[in-house]
Scaffold this motif. Sequence first.
Motif, PDB file in Angstrom:
ATOM      1  N   UNK A  71     -14.519  -7.215  -1.098  1.00  0.00           N
ATOM      2  CA  UNK A  71     -15.837  -7.282  -1.768  1.00  0.00           C
ATOM      3  C   UNK A  71     -15.776  -8.336  -2.873  1.00  0.00           C
ATOM      4  N   UNK A  72     -16.782  -9.191  -2.902  1.00  0.00           N
ATOM      5  CA  UNK A  72     -16.885 -10.216  -3.947  1.00  0.00           C
ATOM      6  C   UNK A  72     -18.270 -10.111  -4.590  1.00  0.00           C
ATOM      7  N   UNK A  73     -18.265 -10.018  -5.928  1.00  0.00           N
ATOM      8  CA  UNK A  73     -19.520  -9.929  -6.693  1.00  0.00           C
ATOM      9  C   UNK A  73     -19.797 -11.277  -7.342  1.00  0.00           C
ATOM     10  N   UNK A  74     -21.019 -11.761  -7.142  1.00  0.00           N
ATOM     11  CA  UNK A  74     -21.437 -13.045  -7.728  1.00  0.00           C
ATOM     12  C   UNK A  74     -22.511 -12.753  -8.776  1.00  0.00           C
ATOM     13  N   UNK A 117      -4.884 -18.939   6.484  1.00  0.00           N
ATOM     14  CA  UNK A 117      -3.916 -17.933   6.053  1.00  0.00           C
ATOM     15  C   UNK A 117      -4.465 -17.027   4.952  1.00  0.00           C
ATOM     16  N   UNK A 118      -5.521 -17.541   4.221  1.00  0.00           N
ATOM     17  CA  UNK A 118      -6.032 -16.775   3.065  1.00  0.00           C
ATOM     18  C   UNK A 118      -6.827 -15.577   3.534  1.00  0.00           C
ATOM     19  N   UNK A 165      -7.215 -20.546  -2.932  1.00  0.00           N
ATOM     20  CA  UNK A 165      -7.521 -20.482  -1.493  1.00  0.00           C
ATOM     21  C   UNK A 165      -8.824 -19.750  -1.250  1.00  0.00           C
ATOM     22  N   UNK A 166      -9.069 -18.675  -2.019  1.00  0.00           N
ATOM     23  CA  UNK A 166     -10.340 -17.940  -1.887  1.00  0.00           C
ATOM     24  C   UNK A 166     -11.503 -18.820  -2.314  1.00  0.00           C
ATOM     25  N   UNK A 167     -11.284 -19.621  -3.335  1.00  0.00           N
ATOM     26  CA  UNK A 167     -12.351 -20.509  -3.808  1.00  0.00           C
ATOM     27  C   UNK A 167     -12.739 -21.498  -2.716  1.00  0.00           C
ATOM     28  N   UNK A 178      -8.185 -27.923   4.029  1.00  0.00           N
ATOM     29  CA  UNK A 178      -7.970 -26.509   3.706  1.00  0.00           C
ATOM     30  C   UNK A 178      -7.898 -25.607   4.933  1.00  0.00           C
ATOM     31  N   UNK A 179      -7.887 -26.218   6.146  1.00  0.00           N
ATOM     32  CA  UNK A 179      -7.951 -25.376   7.346  1.00  0.00           C
ATOM     33  C   UNK A 179      -6.742 -24.447   7.445  1.00  0.00           C
ATOM     34  N   UNK A 180      -5.563 -25.018   7.066  1.00  0.00           N
ATOM     35  CA  UNK A 180      -4.385 -24.170   7.187  1.00  0.00           C
ATOM     36  C   UNK A 180      -4.381 -23.079   6.127  1.00  0.00           C
ATOM     37  N   UNK A 181      -4.642 -23.491   4.891  1.00  0.00           N
ATOM     38  CA  UNK A 181      -4.584 -22.494   3.806  1.00  0.00           C
ATOM     39  C   UNK A 181      -5.690 -21.468   3.957  1.00  0.00           C
ATOM     40  N   UNK A 182      -6.863 -21.931   4.389  1.00  0.00           N
ATOM     41  CA  UNK A 182      -7.977 -20.986   4.547  1.00  0.00           C
ATOM     42  C   UNK A 182      -7.689 -20.010   5.672  1.00  0.00           C
TER      43      UNK A 182
END
Length: 996
Positions: free
Chosen positions: A27-30, A21-22, A251-253, A15-19
Amino acid sequence: MHVRILIFTILTLISSFSIAQATLPDKIDIGIMSFKPQSCNIPQWSVLENYLNTQIPKTEFKIILMSRTQLEEAIGKKLIDFVVTNPFQYTIFRHRYGLSAPLATVIRGGSNTIPLKRVGGTLFTLSDCTDINNLKDIRDKQIAVPFQNNSFIVQMLQYELFVNDLSLLRKRQLVITGLPHDNTVLAVIKNQADLGYARAGTLEKMASQGKLDLSQFKVIHPQILPDFPVQVSTGLYPEWPFASLSHIEPADQKKIIAALLKMEQTDSVKMPFIIQGFLPPANYDSVENLMRTLRIDPFNKTPDINMSDLWQIYKTKIIFIGLFCFIMILVGAYLLQNRQSLRLTKERLDMAIEGTNAGLWDWYVQTGKVVLNERWAKIIGYTIDELAPVSIKTWAELCHPDDLKRSNNLIQKHWANETGFYQCEVRMKHKNGSWVWVRDQGKVMQWTKDGKPMRMTGTHIDITKRKRYEILIQAEHDMGSDWRSAGSFNEQLNLCLQTALQVSSMDCGGLYLVDENDYSLRLTVHHGLSKYFIAHATYFGADSRQAHLIKKKKPVYARHLDLLEDKKSATAHERLKAVAIIPMIFQGRVIACLNVASHILESIPEHARNALESIANYTGSFVAQEIQDEQIRQDQRNMDNFFNTIEDMLFVLDMNGCIIKHNQVVAKQLGYSSNELIGKHIRCLHPEDRHHEAQAVMSRIFAGESDSCSIALKTKHGKLIPVETKVKLGRWQDKEVIFGTSRDITERIEIEQRRQQIEKTEGLNRMAGAVAHNFNNILTIILGNLELAMEALPPETYISDNIKQAFQAAQRAADISRQMLVLLGNIQPKLESIDLSKTCLQHLHQLRDNLIKDVSLKVDILTPGPVIKAEDDLICKILTALVTNAWEAIDDFPGTVQVTVGEVTQTDIPKHNLFPIEWSRSDAQYGCLTVTDTGRGMNKIQINKIFDPFYTDKFTGRGLGLPVALGIIKTYGGCITVKSEPGKGSSFRIFLPLAS
């Protein structure tokens, strides 16, 4: 660990390339589901929040703790981006709102818990609970659980019951304790529930914290899971998943997953108590299968089933059956082709039996011949040559008599084909005189033609160590059970001694209680010792050798003679050999000493030493507790004795006014049984019409404004007792209470009333005396002048008749005046010895003629009667006054007047309603005249007034008859008593001193 690092590396590379670029949102709420208040959990979860903000600095991460309802609403409205919840809720949310597949799985743990990658439930109960051993036994039992029936933890247990074809738990069986899971354990310890059910690892966590001993509990339906570090009763399921909502890009995941999976590798980042890290996502199909099986929403609808579904549902079983059939075919082929291998296997089995060190025997039943191997003889300390010639009699002579009978019965059952083989655990006598345990087992291998056993073979295996351990465990268990049912402390100590003798094979001993101040010992219970020995070993002082030995707090094993300072002492005659002195220690204190000995053994065997020390350790806390309880009971007895020596009524009330203790005087004076008043409010002892006043007094006492109460107490039968009550606030058994002392002041009130009556009487006497004296002087002048006038006037004239009537009226007035003087005791009586019975009989003849026709006169007078010092005429006046008063009380109704004369002692004279009230007993014997009627009777107020001059409630009376009678009685040093109740008549008794 290596697998996780490998996965992390692969994920990082892929995922190095996609990450790179992502671009994550700003803000992310968990959202995280929480069972506890947010204030309790926010400091813990903030570590994860800070970690993510550090790893991904361009995005602001925020942890939001929510209840289940809040979390579902946030997911439905897409107010959050990621979710952490339990597997149960995750499965529901995934089907309802389309959550992603699990991205990671939590590793649960903490500083005091074992890290767990999977979750299960543990069902447990107390070790001494004998009626609960498996899932079938929990039917209708009370089970402590932390959540309601619809929680995932509880549903895991329901699933186990379902797959074992048992009834599911009902709501009334559950005892909800709330979090933490420790509460379910405490509920079982406190007997609030029969069983407890909690997250797996709870018992181990509490044990590591020193809160409990794991031996206190037993796990019901334990699962054998070698790779799971704690005890569990259910299947295992994956821990909490980490998932995203549908609007989060893959990609965010990946970027967040990468950060989470390497979280454990950073030593400075540790989630306290709850999360120790994250794993790659687990398979949550088992959770869904549970929910489908139990028909839990949203799987509570029956689906359409096709062949594909059957394959999905029973895939494992279909594969297993196919494999089983294939294996059976292979096994059959193998068996057919390898019969020769079976013969070789049998030879190997014979060698294996020899290798197990088992004793072998071969018995030719019809001849009695027995063939043994060397190991058989060695188990009991012999060689084969020492036992020769060997036969079945050899076995019978060495076997314990009690076990031989049982063994023969089992052999007969085997010969009768009631059992497939013979097996029995028996004691065999060792060469050194001790007993060893063996497991004897065998089978008839050849039979005669007529069906009788011909040849029987078997083995002996030495099980002495196991049996001794079992006997010790059983003895401790039996002693623990019998300890609670023992009737006294001495019975408990004797139980301890008997158990020690049983497990050690010693034949005598005693148990001493130790004075903790100076280590002196006093013999409490004993067994197997002579009276002569006991007489010289009952007490060992602080300077004795026994006391010095136990001060070291270590067991002593020695020969008895080696312990004696004087080899010719009295105790040496007991001829004891091996002796064990075991101090019983509790919390570092020697509280008792267990002494056992043998008349046979020269030394204490090792197994006996271990058993004695185990018994001493096991019972130390029991003995210490009983010593403390006995001291408490003695203090309580002393307190009760002190309470009951006080003659006043003592109460101890709680702050609500309820009685928690009282002395025996309360029960005796108020007419209640010993514990009947305990728990009742003090108001129940006050008259109903004064309850409001009593409550006001209690309020003033609580406020410190008063320390007394004057309200009377009411007996069980409704009688009121005037009391003077003093109260004080204090403490009793660590509780704030009210101490009350109530003193019966009935006698004080009576004395006060008597004093007032005396003062009243004296005042009336002085006034009446003065009036009578002056009135008598005036009447003397009037009578004299009237008499002179009558002499001066001619007879038979009108004026002469008037003067004569005036003269008669003046004489009646003079008579009343004389009666007043008699009433006041202002006369000089003539004292002569008269027979009271004779005087009364003579005068009753005259009185009988004056009685009305409906009144009968009964006489119970024996002659001669008591002799008194008095004057006939005055005694007649007393009798006339009493009889007249009696028939007037009957009115116009039929009735009876009874006159009795007798002789009594001073103790027979009643104390109540006695007149004159100042009278006191001075003579030993008294003559008694009693007049009783069946008239209307009198109340207490009337009784107190009947001797007042001129008081009468009769139309015809003048109110002087009874007062004059009392005056005459007082003149002769006597008294009169009255007994009367309304509607029950009256009884007047006159007591006059006998003539000396």
